[in-house]
Scaffold this active site. Sequence first.
Site, short mmCIF file in Angstrom:
data_model
loop_
_atom_site.label_atom_id
_atom_site.label_comp_id
_atom_site.label_asym_id
_atom_site.label_seq_id
_atom_site.Cartn_x
_atom_site.Cartn_y
_atom_site.Cartn_z
N MET A 135 -16.53 -57.86 -24.15
CA MET A 135 -15.50 -57.41 -25.47
C MET A 135 -14.79 -58.65 -25.66
SD MET A 135 -15.17 -54.75 -27.31
CE MET A 135 -13.99 -54.82 -28.58
N CYS A 162 -2.37 -56.14 -23.20
CA CYS A 162 -2.44 -56.02 -24.84
C CYS A 162 -1.31 -55.44 -25.09
CB CYS A 162 -3.61 -55.51 -24.93
SG CYS A 162 -4.20 -54.17 -23.95
N HIS A 220 -3.43 -50.94 -30.65
CA HIS A 220 -2.52 -49.89 -29.89
C HIS A 220 -1.38 -49.69 -30.67
CE1 HIS A 220 -5.10 -50.90 -26.86
NE2 HIS A 220 -4.58 -51.85 -26.04
N ASN A 269 -5.28 -55.03 -30.17
CA ASN A 269 -5.21 -55.36 -28.74
C ASN A 269 -6.25 -56.55 -28.33
OD1 ASN A 269 -7.26 -53.19 -29.90
ND2 ASN A 269 -7.82 -53.08 -27.79
N THR A 270 -7.06 -56.75 -29.01
CA THR A 270 -8.14 -57.77 -28.75
C THR A 270 -8.15 -59.34 -29.33
OG1 THR A 270 -9.95 -57.02 -29.99
CG2 THR A 270 -9.88 -55.96 -28.04
#
Lengths: 349, 349, 349, 349
Positions: free
Chosen positions: B14, B148, B241, B326-327
């Site tokens: 991911m 994150c 988030h 978050n990513t």
Amino acid sequence: MSRIKVGVLGATGMVGQRFVQLLAAHPWFELVALAASDRSVGQSYGDACRWILDTPMPESVRGMVIQPCQPALECRLVFSALPADIAGSVEEAFALTGYVVSSNASSHRCAPDVPLMVPEVNPDHLGLLPLQRQRRGWPGLLVTNPNCSTTHLVLALKPLWEAFGLRRVFVTTMQAVSGAGYPGVPSLDILDNILPYIAGEEEKVEWEPRKLLGRFDGEGVELADLQLSAHCNRVAVTDSHVECISLELARPASLDQVRDALVSFRALPQELGLPSAPPRPVLVRREPDRPQPRRDRMAGGGMATVVGRLRPCPLMGYKLIVLGHNTVRGAAGGAILNAELLSAQGYLD
Amino acid sequence: MSRIKVGVLGATGMVGQRFVQLLAAHPWFELVALAASDRSVGQSYGDACRWILDTPMPESVRGMVIQPCQPALECRLVFSALPADIAGSVEEAFALTGYVVSSNASSHRCAPDVPLMVPEVNPDHLGLLPLQRQRRGWPGLLVTNPNCSTTHLVLALKPLWEAFGLRRVFVTTMQAVSGAGYPGVPSLDILDNILPYIAGEEEKVEWEPRKLLGRFDGEGVELADLQLSAHCNRVAVTDSHVECISLELARPASLDQVRDALVSFRALPQELGLPSAPPRPVLVRREPDRPQPRRDRMAGGGMATVVGRLRPCPLMGYKLIVLGHNTVRGAAGGAILNAELLSAQGYLD
Amino acid sequence: MSRIKVGVLGATGMVGQRFVQLLAAHPWFELVALAASDRSVGQSYGDACRWILDTPMPESVRGMVIQPCQPALECRLVFSALPADIAGSVEEAFALTGYVVSSNASSHRCAPDVPLMVPEVNPDHLGLLPLQRQRRGWPGLLVTNPNCSTTHLVLALKPLWEAFGLRRVFVTTMQAVSGAGYPGVPSLDILDNILPYIAGEEEKVEWEPRKLLGRFDGEGVELADLQLSAHCNRVAVTDSHVECISLELARPASLDQVRDALVSFRALPQELGLPSAPPRPVLVRREPDRPQPRRDRMAGGGMATVVGRLRPCPLMGYKLIVLGHNTVRGAAGGAILNAELLSAQGYLD
Amino acid sequence: MSRIKVGVLGATGMVGQRFVQLLAAHPWFELVALAASDRSVGQSYGDACRWILDTPMPESVRGMVIQPCQPALECRLVFSALPADIAGSVEEAFALTGYVVSSNASSHRCAPDVPLMVPEVNPDHLGLLPLQRQRRGWPGLLVTNPNCSTTHLVLALKPLWEAFGLRRVFVTTMQAVSGAGYPGVPSLDILDNILPYIAGEEEKVEWEPRKLLGRFDGEGVELADLQLSAHCNRVAVTDSHVECISLELARPASLDQVRDALVSFRALPQELGLPSAPPRPVLVRREPDRPQPRRDRMAGGGMATVVGRLRPCPLMGYKLIVLGHNTVRGAAGGAILNAELLSAQGYLD
């Protein structure tokens, strides 16, 4: 013994439907009157109500004709699922005409002579009712239940309040969309999303527990000396609210002592065997990842509060998770339990 | 000027895919090496990687052959998206062989000689690198970015820390499923549900900000004198988030002063014009119900932290909502920004 | 060359916002007028519009004052995002006053002298416009785009219609909630649920393709001799519709021939280089599990139709999946492409 | 009468848990053995099983020790919830040792001497069992239930097949994630998304109904002369599949006649009063937008098939929607009903 005749005000809405669902086979109450807004009056409930619950509409109510929300219903008690903006005057009209009113609306929660009640938490606040009658000159009477988030919060706090005292409570809620009624939250606002705001909710959660945990001194309720702070969010869950809680006790206690206080909690509704009272009002789960909405909301038939993840908090001392069904115990079921307590205490004789 | 050759370790997962996506057209870095686990080695990236991002796989990487995660990649710098259990030793092997390693893994975050860095927050912690080299005898070097949730938390805290000081921070997170990787969270665990637990997350959120806000004294980082408490939850959101925060300042400030501190915040990455740095690292929204995941996560290309609902807290003084991707900023984008800072500071020469 | 001044009718709704988003930086059109219902008139767009798209409201429109939906806007062309019940008369009033109207509403789709148009499919139907002017005595003119499900269906059918002829088409849709506007679908109706019904939708999908694929003979459009059957469902997806299609060709073809016809499809908008035309109107994916809403809806900037899973059908011959963005190509983007074609063909001179 | 001792193979998985849930208080069957894979053997069920259903794990099974999936269980009948790749040989080993096996696995569905059975549809196929014993030399016996989508499809088709005959059936499914087991579908694949593909599913749905509706001629089952075409999709629903069906009858019938055939349908399980048989196997709803997963899946305790939206189809004659619970009637509940029929017919004596 014949059952007590009851009616529902605002019977076609989300919470109104829960009342109908829970009252359809109630052992003490007989649902005989459904009232709603003008556009539904005169129609059968089956025709007027777009039933949205996950169990079928009870056959017994399908043909009942909807009446106006006026104090001419042939029943002893009315449950109010009215919206806050009209609940105030309508409920007063009913109490003034001699009805017992068990309300889920927020209109009277702050009134000093109206019990804001969760039967396991403050049944002694019914002592306000003689004062209420005296002050208002009502032949009837009026009790209310708190906001859905408050209900489960105080059910979890009450055993700790009793055992150790409480100083400060921090709570962040993740609330189900059913709490906003129907149609309520648009799907475009909640799919792959969170609404970090619910109008008026944080104020209620920060104030109502202080009245519920307050001391009735024979003349009124002294608000509990307890500080609360709330963040309220709407999330993509159909039913049940989750609350992340950190709290500071007045007297130190071990985690085991805190858990024991929660697990062993029983109260008047359990002693009286009220029909809607869950055998254990607070259930404590020990798995690391429970409670969860879909898997725990129907605990105790939706009438229990489920607690989990009890652990230390670096700031407050204790962290835990609280979950409960928002339209059963948190709304219609809570108001029905209030009425059961009124009945058991002789207020419906 | 020719671009710096870089590689990605753990390129098929991911976060690995986010690295590939963000590096495909990077102005300073040229993505020349993709490494992954044994079962993918030797295959083309297009064949080995089940691409799950919402934009297509860049054509330029489709034919690249996946190599083992061993320090034989023809590049100067590697980004590590390795799982924590293997990241530790692999990253050290690369640093030992002379590579610059920008890691998203948690393995070295607590090491006293490894900068745990968000370029807007603690760029001076790069001062640890000479000590790192000296102590470890590495010709290469290693920097890490935080968890994150920590990333966006400290981005929102930093301006307040600078302006007013901070004593205590209370945070409840509602985290996207992408944070758990792929396959990650089973759909049966999250549809109409919440998971009120993320393994190891609360510990990270309660500790990492203290290192990030800590003072580098030339020899090491003294943890910030700041108390944090975290509740971490997984919710049905794909990316970004949300964090509900209450905080206590060391020095009193009005809400307007707090807002001004957030709005006016700029830092070294903005001064240096690092390619991935958002023009404004912290965006403040004034609507009552923002930020929201689906509508705000791509602010600043996913590199900004969005703050909203600044208001008083009865317990701590101030409440606010923080949201961030978050990513992107919280993982791959954060590590890339760290590498950009290393480059701008001469560590890649 | 100066840009053509355009306005949007119904600018505050879901589709109206898409128009504003897509027109904010359009190379040919300059957005100068926003019109909406009476309760918004006189307010700035920033104040009146609860912006719900996932990118920020363009700064350029924030201060524009909302005008009434009356033909007194200072522009040459209006895009109509009006609800069907009022679109009919308002759009006619604009055409009667000389405006060019590109409508997304369903009101005039069935009118024999109004082109129902997808530029890649039936650009020759613009030949209806002289007849429209003659018959209606309008100095302006009116074109419409089809229903969002129809749009992507005909984009996938057109290449096959041309190459092999079509006899029968079976389609089951799974449609995004944004297709119902805002507030639209209540979240309680769609979380962990499906609505197997969309009012009026199946009728549109079964009729509109016959007009779009119909032959313009200089006097009118002869409906295509094609049988369609549709099942339309609403599912928990924010944007983009998926359509499961089985079809019977008039002339036999291999799967490869069918795929080639789809892959090689280009049409007038591509030849003319219309700004909103995707380079390839139909994209064919070969993975077994694509297209998927979240991962494919933005193909071609939301203007392409994505086809996948081409395979044999035991009953009809061929099965395939079609996906497309419902509020970009399926609504606002489709109407803008229609306007671009009008412009390229000289209808806006 | 003492209850028949039964066991569950694959007891810790999704369908295994449903078996446990439905058997915990079964009037005819006593659950005495739980078997699972090697990594669970020897542990208590409470420890080994991550229970994911929405009701609590029955207390009676919590302490049961998990045994290997070998024919040494002390019971008369085993329910198989094994994965297809190992079900074949394990189930045969049990039948060979004298056990009655009621399987939910797909391994033996196509075997000519194994009844593929839905008790309301083809109870006469039990006539295959003597042939099965003879041919295989088994002292035990083996019956299977069909795929979850097939089950509800044939329950809806059977009354029409009997009354009017069927020529062609077109079906598009929207299937719940629980059909893929646990962990099953990753949340990143289904939030705000659709998977338009389920491996092997379309083949099953196109073939199994032909065996179920086939004629048993004393020697075998002749596949029904019926053409089917299926599109199978995975959607963001926890439980229950929706199927959009168009069909062509062999003999013309009015919509009312079709509805009457569905409404009046009763079969052998209802006559015999099998404990898990719903009073009415097919429920027909008349609202325009039902059935819906969350609101209708528990009809008949999850054992009924709910039909709605009966209406004309331009291509086939008739359209309708079918909904049913995929892990109750579509899996564990279906296998239990099969076992009840076996018991009632004397096969467990």
